[in-house]
Design a protein around this motif. Structure first.
Motif, PDB file in Angstrom:
ATOM      1  N   GLU A   1       0.830  -1.196   0.000  1.00  0.00           N
ATOM      2  CA  GLU A   1       0.000   0.000   0.000  1.00  0.00           C
ATOM      3  C   GLU A   1       0.869   1.251   0.000  1.00  0.00           C
ATOM      4  OE1 GLU A   1      -3.641   0.216   1.957  1.00  0.00           O
ATOM      5  OE2 GLU A   1      -3.710  -1.874   2.565  1.00  0.00           O
ATOM      6  N   LEU A   2       0.435   2.238  -0.772  1.00  0.00           N
ATOM      7  CA  LEU A   2       1.078   3.549  -0.800  1.00  0.00           C
ATOM      8  C   LEU A   2       0.041   4.586  -0.401  1.00  0.00           C
ATOM      9  CD1 LEU A   2       3.414   5.505  -1.542  1.00  0.00           C
ATOM     10  CD2 LEU A   2       2.468   5.571  -3.870  1.00  0.00           C
ATOM     11  N   VAL A   3       0.329   5.346   0.648  1.00  0.00           N
ATOM     12  CA  VAL A   3      -0.609   6.359   1.132  1.00  0.00           C
ATOM     13  C   VAL A   3      -0.403   7.658   0.355  1.00  0.00           C
ATOM     14  CG1 VAL A   3      -1.420   7.672   3.130  1.00  0.00           C
ATOM     15  CG2 VAL A   3      -0.614   5.310   3.429  1.00  0.00           C
ATOM     16  N   LEU A   4      -1.500   8.177  -0.191  1.00  0.00           N
ATOM     17  CA  LEU A   4      -1.443   9.402  -0.991  1.00  0.00           C
ATOM     18  C   LEU A   4      -1.774  10.641  -0.168  1.00  0.00           C
ATOM     19  CD1 LEU A   4      -3.286   8.098  -4.193  1.00  0.00           C
ATOM     20  CD2 LEU A   4      -0.857   7.934  -3.604  1.00  0.00           C
TER      21      LEU A   4
ATOM     22  N   ARG B   1       0.885  10.669   4.109  1.00  0.00           N
ATOM     23  CA  ARG B   1       1.333  10.758   2.724  1.00  0.00           C
ATOM     24  C   ARG B   1       2.773  10.267   2.582  1.00  0.00           C
ATOM     25  NH1 ARG B   1       1.020  13.494  -2.231  1.00  0.00           N
ATOM     26  NH2 ARG B   1       3.002  14.320  -2.981  1.00  0.00           N
ATOM     27  N   GLY B   2       2.983   9.417   1.588  1.00  0.00           N
ATOM     28  CA  GLY B   2       4.320   8.916   1.295  1.00  0.00           C
ATOM     29  C   GLY B   2       4.681   7.642   2.023  1.00  0.00           C
ATOM     30  N   ASP B   3       3.831   7.194   2.934  1.00  0.00           N
ATOM     31  CA  ASP B   3       4.128   5.938   3.630  1.00  0.00           C
ATOM     32  C   ASP B   3       3.820   4.765   2.713  1.00  0.00           C
ATOM     33  OD1 ASP B   3       5.091   6.936   6.019  1.00  0.00           O
ATOM     34  OD2 ASP B   3       3.107   7.097   6.911  1.00  0.00           O
TER      35      ASP B   3
ATOM     36  N   LEU C   1      -5.344   5.958  -0.636  1.00  0.00           N
ATOM     37  CA  LEU C   1      -4.171   5.116  -0.878  1.00  0.00           C
ATOM     38  C   LEU C   1      -4.368   4.247  -2.113  1.00  0.00           C
ATOM     39  CD1 LEU C   1      -5.218   2.125   0.215  1.00  0.00           C
ATOM     40  CD2 LEU C   1      -4.736   3.135   2.428  1.00  0.00           C
ATOM     41  N   ILE C   2      -3.269   3.694  -2.580  1.00  0.00           N
ATOM     42  CA  ILE C   2      -3.308   2.716  -3.661  1.00  0.00           C
ATOM     43  C   ILE C   2      -2.967   1.367  -3.056  1.00  0.00           C
ATOM     44  CG2 ILE C   2      -2.268   1.948  -5.817  1.00  0.00           C
ATOM     45  CD1 ILE C   2      -1.870   4.856  -6.582  1.00  0.00           C
ATOM     46  N   ASN C   3      -3.871   0.424  -3.230  1.00  0.00           N
ATOM     47  CA  ASN C   3      -3.742  -0.896  -2.633  1.00  0.00           C
ATOM     48  C   ASN C   3      -3.475  -1.950  -3.710  1.00  0.00           C
ATOM     49  OD1 ASN C   3      -5.621  -3.533  -2.090  1.00  0.00           O
ATOM     50  ND2 ASN C   3      -4.509  -2.952  -0.255  1.00  0.00           N
ATOM     51  N   THR C   4      -2.457  -2.757  -3.488  1.00  0.00           N
ATOM     52  CA  THR C   4      -2.124  -3.843  -4.404  1.00  0.00           C
ATOM     53  C   THR C   4      -2.124  -5.157  -3.632  1.00  0.00           C
ATOM     54  OG1 THR C   4      -0.724  -2.375  -5.721  1.00  0.00           O
ATOM     55  CG2 THR C   4      -0.446  -4.732  -6.052  1.00  0.00           C
ATOM     56  N   MET C   5      -2.964  -6.079  -4.036  1.00  0.00           N
ATOM     57  CA  MET C   5      -3.015  -7.412  -3.435  1.00  0.00           C
ATOM     58  C   MET C   5      -2.535  -8.408  -4.486  1.00  0.00           C
ATOM     59  SD  MET C   5      -6.704  -7.157  -1.457  1.00  0.00           S
ATOM     60  CE  MET C   5      -7.595  -6.585  -2.915  1.00  0.00           C
ATOM     61  N   LEU C   6      -1.669  -9.331  -4.084  1.00  0.00           N
ATOM     62  CA  LEU C   6      -1.092 -10.211  -5.084  1.00  0.00           C
ATOM     63  C   LEU C   6      -0.691 -11.565  -4.511  1.00  0.00           C
ATOM     64  CD1 LEU C   6       2.628  -9.507  -5.523  1.00  0.00           C
ATOM     65  CD2 LEU C   6       1.245  -7.838  -4.281  1.00  0.00           C
ATOM     66  N   ASP C   7      -0.670 -12.531  -5.392  1.00  0.00           N
ATOM     67  CA  ASP C   7      -0.199 -13.865  -5.062  1.00  0.00           C
ATOM     68  C   ASP C   7       1.320 -13.881  -5.108  1.00  0.00           C
ATOM     69  OD1 ASP C   7      -1.124 -16.897  -4.924  1.00  0.00           O
ATOM     70  OD2 ASP C   7       0.582 -16.805  -6.311  1.00  0.00           O
TER      71      ASP C   7
END
Length: 283
Positions: A46-49, A66-68, A88-94
């Motif tokens: 996750e990237l906090v905007l 921001r920036g975390d 934030l931008i959330n990325t979930m992945l295998d």
């Protein structure tokens, strides 16, 4: 008698959260309400905007803004207390989307993988996350290849920040052990047996034990119980669970086995930690 379990931390499953035909999900989110403690059987970045919150990660509290940026693996748990609405931008992945050597580094890291990007760093990393969102939503040709390459750039940025012990060569002989370790990290809270772990690798139990010890430096049982004990300690550090609750939530089958392993790993009993927390709250 079956395993006694007095508490269950919320779990998010890859089957419910990630498209199984692609094994990655990316989205831009806004969080205005608190997020309860939970864990998931997949990786998350996750990237906090914008916004402000308190991040409860593995029993510790971190300011979030921001920036975390942070990475979570299946043996982590976290929650969020919102102060000011987060975007934030959330990325979930295998884990199959992560290069083997980077995956080894992530799983062997002893620290919480969370840090703050300086403004100049944010300006270079944010476009990578934004492009992930764009590609995921647009559905263009070759998006899987393109997104995986972008994701690797993000992981390398994180690896540089944490100075991981990164070995660019790949040892094919250790691949069964890697599969087993990933499975252990996702299932250590369950009644996990040696036979089950060995079956994941397709090896006999005897050969699996030998290969595991050679690769990790610990027996399967020692590695599993150490992972459980460390997880229990993190749960106790939140102050939200009793010793008994932390014991069963961590995968131990009995309180006596938990106390024995806890003492072996931390040279003390969990009750001492609880008393220390209580005294700190009174100061």
């Amino acid at each position: 008698m079956g395993r006694k379990k007095t508490v269950d931390i919320l779990r998010f499953s890859a089957e419910d959260e990630i498209p199984q035909d692609f094994l990655m999900s990316v989205s831009r989110k806004k969080i205005s309400e608190d997020f309860t403690l939970h864990w998931h059987d997949f990786f998350e970045i996750e990237l906090v905007l914008s916004g402000r919150a308190t991040h409860l990660l593995n029993g510790k509290e971190y300011p979030l803004g921001r920036g975390d940026i942070f990475v979570l693996n299946p043996s982590d748990y976290h929650g969020i207390r919102v102060i000011e609405e987060l975007e934030l931008i959330n990325t979930m992945l295998d884990e199959s989307l992560i290069r083997t050597q980077l995956l080894d580094a992530l799983l062997s890291c002893k620290r919480d993988i969370m840090f703050t990007l300086q403004e100049e760093e944010f300006d270079s990393v944010y476009p990578l996350f934004a492009r992930l969102v764009e590609e995921f939503e647009a559905g263009r040709k070759y998006k899987e290849i393109f997104m995986k390459d972008i994701l690797e750039c993000i992981f390398i940025t994180i690896a540089r920040q944490f100075a991981f012990a990164y070995n660019p060569s790949s040892d094919a002989d250790k691949e069964p052990v890697r599969r087993a370790i990933l499975y252990i990290h996702s299932h250590f809270r369950d009644d996990l047996s040696l036979a089950e772990a060995a079956a994941i690798t397709g090896l006999s139990e005897k050969y699996f034990c030998t290969l595991f010890h050679q690769s990790v430096g610990q027996t399967f049982k020692s590695y599993l119980n150490s992972l459980r004990a460390n997880y229990a300690r993190k749960l106790l550090e939140t102050g939200m669970l009793s010793v008994t609750e932390a014991c069963y939530a961590s995968g131990f089958g009995s309180l006596s086995s938990f106390l024995r392993e806890y003492k072996k790993n931390f040279s003390g009993l969990p009750g001492a930690l609880k008393r220390q927390e209580s005294e700190m709250k009174q100061i």
